[in-house]
Design an enzyme around this catalytic site. Sequence first.
Site, mmCIF file in Angstrom:
data_model
loop_
_atom_site.group_PDB
_atom_site.id
_atom_site.type_symbol
_atom_site.label_atom_id
_atom_site.label_comp_id
_atom_site.label_asym_id
_atom_site.label_seq_id
_atom_site.Cartn_x
_atom_site.Cartn_y
_atom_site.Cartn_z
ATOM 1 N N ARG A 77 -5.993 0.456 -6.147
ATOM 2 C CA ARG A 77 -4.685 1.009 -5.794
ATOM 3 C C ARG A 77 -4.224 2.076 -6.792
ATOM 4 N NH1 ARG A 77 -2.120 -1.883 -1.731
ATOM 5 N NH2 ARG A 77 -2.514 -4.123 -1.633
ATOM 6 N N GLU A 84 4.537 4.165 5.702
ATOM 7 C CA GLU A 84 3.313 3.354 5.674
ATOM 8 C C GLU A 84 2.201 4.106 4.950
ATOM 9 O OE1 GLU A 84 1.878 0.645 5.559
ATOM 10 O OE2 GLU A 84 1.603 -0.123 7.581
ATOM 11 N N ASP A 85 1.217 3.352 4.453
ATOM 12 C CA ASP A 85 0.082 4.000 3.801
ATOM 13 C C ASP A 85 -0.938 4.513 4.815
ATOM 14 O OD1 ASP A 85 -0.798 1.444 4.520
ATOM 15 O OD2 ASP A 85 -1.698 0.989 2.576
ATOM 16 N N ASP A 93 -4.046 2.466 11.414
ATOM 17 C CA ASP A 93 -5.339 2.470 12.099
ATOM 18 C C ASP A 93 -5.221 1.803 13.458
ATOM 19 O OD1 ASP A 93 -5.224 -0.120 10.987
ATOM 20 O OD2 ASP A 93 -6.768 0.310 9.525
ATOM 21 N N PHE A 138 -13.780 3.481 4.757
ATOM 22 C CA PHE A 138 -12.927 2.609 3.951
ATOM 23 C C PHE A 138 -12.353 3.451 2.818
ATOM 24 C CE2 PHE A 138 -12.157 -2.023 3.518
ATOM 25 C CZ PHE A 138 -11.185 -1.926 2.545
ATOM 26 N N ASP A 161 -6.022 -0.274 -1.104
ATOM 27 C CA ASP A 161 -6.868 -1.145 -1.907
ATOM 28 C C ASP A 161 -8.051 -1.707 -1.135
ATOM 29 O OD1 ASP A 161 -6.075 -4.528 -1.515
ATOM 30 O OD2 ASP A 161 -5.205 -2.969 -0.273
ATOM 31 N N GLY A 211 0.766 -1.231 0.000
ATOM 32 C CA GLY A 211 0.000 0.000 0.000
ATOM 33 C C GLY A 211 0.799 1.284 0.000
#
Length: 191
Positions: free
Chosen positions: A175, A109-110, A113, A162, A169, A54
């Site tokens: 993506r 990092e993408d 959470d 989301f 993705d 990601g």
Amino acid sequence: MKGLIALKSKEDYIERVLYTEEEIATRAKEISAQISEDYKDIAKPLLTVGILNGAVMFYTDVVRRLTIPVQFDFLIASSYDANSHTSGKVNILKNLDNDPKGRDILLVEDIIDSGTTMNFLINYFLDKKANSVKICTLLNKPSRRKVEVKIDYCGFDVPDEFIVGYGLDFAQHYRNLPYLGILNRSVYGGK
């Protein structure tokens, strides 16, 4: 042709755009400038670690603008199962090619959470005698946090939705969207 279903454009499943391509690029440049300033006096090149898959787009946009010596590396780690629920146990599927001992490491990092994976990786590299470990993330979703982690460089704080695009993705789709968008709940069965 009989039996084939006409697929809609991926954009038809995006509820709304959260951040445009231009907004992301501006933020990536700002983060790169701050990282370059913060690490301008380190002795060895900064070991930048992209968390696959990601973070690839964000990693590339941030690291290519750094004005300090860097080395590239990549890692695959996950605490999520096939249904996008955290298991709480982190698995490293691809480790670094470089030795982290004595290195300043920047994990890119993408999205953060739950915090489970990042907390694990920080401790993992400190146990391997890294000099320092900092986190750079495109997105921070604090409402989902289970383990607190210090985020040193953050693109955007986001709501508990989301989010797909720009490397993120759903089931390996979306993506390649150049922006970040909120996925329509009908796609993933969300409430």
